[in-house]
Design a protein around this motif. Structure first.
Motif, short mmCIF file in Angstrom:
data_model
loop_
_atom_site.label_atom_id
_atom_site.label_comp_id
_atom_site.label_asym_id
_atom_site.label_seq_id
_atom_site.Cartn_x
_atom_site.Cartn_y
_atom_site.Cartn_z
N GLU A 78 0.84 -1.21 0.00
CA GLU A 78 0.00 0.00 0.00
C GLU A 78 0.87 1.25 0.00
O GLU A 78 0.63 2.19 -0.76
CB GLU A 78 -0.89 0.05 1.25
CG GLU A 78 -2.11 -0.79 1.22
CD GLU A 78 -2.84 -0.72 2.57
OE1 GLU A 78 -2.64 0.24 3.35
OE2 GLU A 78 -3.64 -1.64 2.83
N ARG A 82 1.11 4.07 -2.96
CA ARG A 82 0.64 5.43 -2.66
C ARG A 82 1.64 6.12 -1.75
O ARG A 82 1.40 6.30 -0.55
CB ARG A 82 -0.71 5.36 -1.95
CG ARG A 82 -1.82 4.87 -2.86
CD ARG A 82 -3.15 4.85 -2.12
NE ARG A 82 -4.08 3.94 -2.77
CZ ARG A 82 -4.18 2.65 -2.52
NH1 ARG A 82 -3.44 2.09 -1.61
NH2 ARG A 82 -5.03 1.90 -3.18
N ARG A 88 6.79 8.77 -7.19
CA ARG A 88 6.65 7.32 -7.04
C ARG A 88 7.82 6.79 -6.22
O ARG A 88 8.92 7.33 -6.26
CB ARG A 88 6.65 6.63 -8.41
CG ARG A 88 5.48 6.97 -9.29
CD ARG A 88 4.23 6.28 -8.91
NE ARG A 88 4.40 4.83 -8.89
CZ ARG A 88 3.47 4.01 -8.46
NH1 ARG A 88 2.34 4.47 -8.02
NH2 ARG A 88 3.67 2.73 -8.47
#
Length: 147
Positions: A78, A82, A88
């Motif tokens: 997760e 995110r 990223r």
């Protein structure tokens, strides 16, 4: 000697504990080393993207400990998907790990010394010789795996 993946897995789980503010679990990770992590094998000869890896279950681990570690893995995925920043997360995406088919033999793995009793599989512990059990220095208490 632990595999590169075992080192990465241990690091990812440790980072997740720290990042998620789960400080009560940090002492457990001082007792666990990369060699204590479960291993993986690729799921067949054909290439898939993303690659799928079957988890090789370590017979010394209790189901409670496995569930706890797998929950940390899900949190790590997760967080990777995110990130808290707008960029990223660098590097390859986390492995897709799946349970092996029911009945697949487990591997012994390397059991760490000094864990609370509910971290070890009861059946595995009872299969050990008395001196091997003593050498494990099992803590006579149950670990609280809650988040």
């Amino acid at each position: 000697m632990p595999t590169d993946f075992a080192v990465q897995l241990h690091e990812a789980r440790s980072v997740t504990v720290q990042r998620r503010g789960l400080a009560k679990h940090l002492p457990l990770f001082t007792l666990l080393e990369p060699a204590n992590m479960s291993a993986d094998e690729t799921d067949g000869p054909e290439k898939k993207h993303p690659s799928v890896f079957r988890i090789i279950i370590a017979s010394w681990q209790s189901q409670e400990l496995r569930n706890f570690l797998w929950a940390l893995d899900a949190m790590y995925r997760e967080d990777w998907a995110r990130p808290r920043t707008s960029r990223r997360t660098p590097g390859n995406e986390p492995r897709v790990r799946v349970l092996p088919p029911i009945g697949t033999p487990q591997e012994h793995g390397v059991a760490p010394i000094g864990l609370p009793r509910n971290c070890y599989d009861r059946k595995w512990l009872s299969s050990l010789t008395p001196h091997a059990r003593r050498e494990l220095e099992v803590q006579d208490l149950d670990y609280d795996f809650s988040f």
